[in-house]
Motif scaffolding. Structure first.
Motif, PDB file in Angstrom:
ATOM      1  N   UNK A  51      60.015  20.266 -42.609  1.00 23.80           N
ATOM      2  CA  UNK A  51      59.014  20.418 -41.567  1.00 23.80           C
ATOM      3  C   UNK A  51      59.607  21.213 -40.410  1.00 23.80           C
ATOM      4  N   UNK A  52      58.902  22.255 -40.021  1.00 22.42           N
ATOM      5  CA  UNK A  52      59.374  23.099 -38.925  1.00 22.42           C
ATOM      6  C   UNK A  52      60.306  24.211 -39.358  1.00 22.42           C
ATOM      7  N   UNK A  53      60.706  24.226 -40.627  1.00 23.27           N
ATOM      8  CA  UNK A  53      61.576  25.265 -41.172  1.00 23.27           C
ATOM      9  C   UNK A  53      60.741  26.271 -41.949  1.00 23.27           C
ATOM     10  N   UNK A  54      61.213  27.504 -41.965  1.00 24.66           N
ATOM     11  CA  UNK A  54      60.570  28.498 -42.817  1.00 24.66           C
ATOM     12  C   UNK A  54      61.007  28.254 -44.253  1.00 24.66           C
ATOM     13  N   UNK A  55      60.106  28.496 -45.204  1.00 19.73           N
ATOM     14  CA  UNK A  55      60.513  28.400 -46.610  1.00 19.73           C
ATOM     15  C   UNK A  55      61.609  29.430 -46.911  1.00 19.73           C
ATOM     16  N   UNK A  56      62.402  29.138 -47.921  1.00 23.75           N
ATOM     17  CA  UNK A  56      63.509  30.030 -48.265  1.00 23.75           C
ATOM     18  C   UNK A  56      63.025  31.424 -48.617  1.00 23.75           C
ATOM     19  N   UNK A  57      61.858  31.517 -49.272  1.00 22.29           N
ATOM     20  CA  UNK A  57      61.345  32.842 -49.636  1.00 22.29           C
ATOM     21  C   UNK A  57      61.099  33.697 -48.401  1.00 22.29           C
ATOM     22  N   UNK A  58      60.544  33.087 -47.354  1.00 21.43           N
ATOM     23  CA  UNK A  58      60.302  33.827 -46.110  1.00 21.43           C
ATOM     24  C   UNK A  58      61.617  34.265 -45.478  1.00 21.43           C
TER      25      UNK A  58
END
Length: 151
Positions: A51-58
């Motif tokens: 939560x609050x983190x960008x996904x690794x792909x992004x």
């Protein structure tokens, strides 16, 4: 077979390693699962981010979209224009992008500089430990200088 009931600290360490493998080394979820002996589902959950983190792909896209890669893409669009083909970018936008890329080429990202300096520190620690210790303070000052330039 993936191991179960690992301590939270170990899972957190594996997650950090997995993230590095995925983003920096371009490993697939399956490869990471095999290397770290975790399930593909675990890696898939990690890739979504907290939560609050960008996904690794992004984050991977952001890191891989370097000034060099941008310049290559913009050069391809320029070539289309020269050949009389329709570009996905209009000439005015292309000109502005190229000017922005030129500015980026003249700057250094502190995170990249830090990574390079860390590799150099590790190398120097092996070949000339005394020199590595001497250089540490200068490396720190240089990074602070780069950060100040960005502000």
């Amino acid at each position: 077979m993936a191991k179960k009931n690992r301590p939270k600290q170990e899972l957190e360490r594996l997650r950090e390693i997995a993230e590095d493998y995925y983003i920096r080394l371009n490993k697939t979820g399956r490869e990471i699962a095999e290397i770290l002996d975790v399930s593909e589902q675990t890696v898939s959950n990690w890739k979504k981010g907290r939560t609050g983190e960008k996904p690794w792909d992004d984050r991977k896209k952001e890191i891989q979209l370097t000034p060099v890669k941008l310049k290559e893409l913009l050069m391809e669009e320029s070539y289309k224009i020269v050949k009389g083909e329709t570009s996905n970018v209009n000439a005015d936008q292309l000109s502005k992008f190229m000017a922005a890329i030129d500015r980026l080429d003249k700057s250094v990202n502190p995170r990249i500089a830090m990574s390079v300096l860390q590799m150099r520190d590790n190398f120097m620690a092996e070949v000339a430990p005394e020199r590595a210790i001497e250089d540490l303070e200068y490396n720190k000052q240089f990074l602070q200088h780069l950060i100040a330039l960005e502000s």
